[in-house]
Write a protein that holds these residues in place. Structure first.
Motif: not given
Length: 288
Positions: A210-211, A223-227, A234-235
Motif C-alpha cells: 500500500r502506497i 506527494y508520495v508519503n510512504e510504502i 495486505l490492503s
C-alpha cells in the motif's frame, strides 16, 4: 521486524519461497530516508525534507535546528524506520521541534524532518504484482481525528469503511474509518495510481503493497508519503473494493511467491572460475 527485510533474508538463506517484497525492497521501503532519496531521483514527487542521526542531534543541536528551519515551520518529525505513526509529531516552532526531536530519537538512530502539508488530504492506493506486471487498486481516504492520522485512528477507532467496501470487525488498518473509493476526481485518481505503480517499480517491489499519499487540498499537488509492504499491509479491503476477493488475493500472492522463487533459482549464484589460475606460459604473477 518482519517488514524491514530481516525475515525475508532468513527465508532467502533457507531457500524458502515467501510472498511479498525481497530483502532490498523491504529494507528500502522501511527506511523513509532511503525511500525518499530513490523516489526523488526517479522523478516521483515527495515533500521537502532533511535528515540526520540522533548522535548528530545530541552533539550539534544548533546545526540540526538550522537545517530544519531552512524548511520553514510547521514540520513533521519522524523516526526514519518505524511505522504506524509511532514517534511522529508536528512542530510549529523551535520549542516544539526540540521536544519532537528528543522523542523521535527514543525510537530511532536516524531522524527525518519533512515540510508539513497544512491543508492535507491523505489518499492511499495498493499495488499488486511484480516488476513484470502490476496493477493498482481503487483509492481510499482514511478519516482522521486530528491533523495527523494517529496510531489510535489506525488501530483503535473500531470503525468500518464507507462508500462501497465491506466493513467488519477485523483489527489493524482494516478497522480504520475510511472512504472507498476516495472522493477525488478521476484525473487525480489516475495520477495517484500512476505514482503508486511507479513507486512499486522503482523500489523493486513484489506481491502487494500500500502506497500512502499526501495531497495538498489548496493546490491538488500529490506527494508520495510512504510504502507499506507485507506484513505492513495486505490492503485486502482495497482489493475487495477493486473486485478481488480475499481468497483470490491470497492465491495471487502465493503464485507470485513461487514465480519469484523460480526466477531467482534460475539465476547464477556462484562462479567457479579460479581467477588465480592462468593458462599459457606467458602469464606469470606480477608480469604481463
Amino acid at each position: 521486524y518482519g517488514e524491514d527485510g530481516a525475515f525475508q533474508g532468513l527465508m532467502e538463506l533457507m531457500a524458502v519461497p515467501y510472498a511479498g517484497c525481497n530483502v532490498l525492497s523491504s529494507a528500502v521501503g522501511m527506511d523513509k530516508i532511503l525511500m525518499k532519496k530513490i523516489l526523488r531521483e526517479s522523478g516521483i514527487p515527495v515533500v521537502d525534507y532533511t535528515w540526520f542521526t540522533s548522535r548528530e542531534w545530541f552533539s550539534n543541536q544548533d546545526e540540526v535546528i538550522a537545517s530544519v528551519e531552512a524548511l520553514n515551520y510547521p514540520v513533521i518529525v519522524k523516526p526514519a524506520n518505524l511505522g504506524s505513526s509511532v514517534g511522529i509529531s508536528k512542530a510549529a516552532n523551535r520549542d516544539e521541534l526540540i521536544a519532537a526531536l528528543d522523542m523521535a530519537c527514543r525510537f530511532s538512530q536516524r531522524i527525518i524532518v519533512e515540510t508539513m502539508v497544512t491543508k492535507l488530504r491523505e489518499i492511499n492506493c495498493s499495488v499488486l504484482g511484480d516488476a513484470e506486471s502490476a496493477s493498482p487498486s481503487v483509492c481510499e481516504e482514511p478519516v482522521r481525528s486530528g491533523e495527523l492520522l494517529s496510531y489510535s485512528d489506525k488501530y483503535l477507532s473500531g470503525g468500518g469503511s464507507k462508500g462501497g467496501a465491506k466493513g467488519g470487525s477485523s483489527k489493524g488498518m482494516s478497522s480504520t474509518k475510511r472512504l472507498i473509493p476516495a472522493p477525488i476526481s478521476a484525473a487525480q485518481s489516475d495520477e495517484i495510481q500512476k505514482y503508486a505503480l511507479a513507486t512499486f517499480r522503482e523500489l523493486g517491489c513484489a506481491g502487494v503493497a500500500r502506497i500512502d499519499f499526501l495531497v495538498d487540498a489548496d493546490t491538488d499537488k500529490v506527494y508520495v508519503n510512504e510504502i507499506n509492504t507485507i506484513p505492513g499491509s495486505l490492503s485486502f479491503y482495497l482489493w475487495e473494493a477493486t473486485g478481488l476477493t480475499f481468497d483470490q488475493l491470497v492465491d495471487r500472492l502465493i503464485d507470485l511467491a513461487f514465480k519469484q522463487k523460480r526466477e531467482n533459482d534460475g539465476l547464477v549464484h556462484t562462479y567457479s572460475e579460479n581467477i588465480f589460475s592462468f593458462s599459457g606460459s606467458s602469464m606469470k604473477l606480477g608480469k604481463k
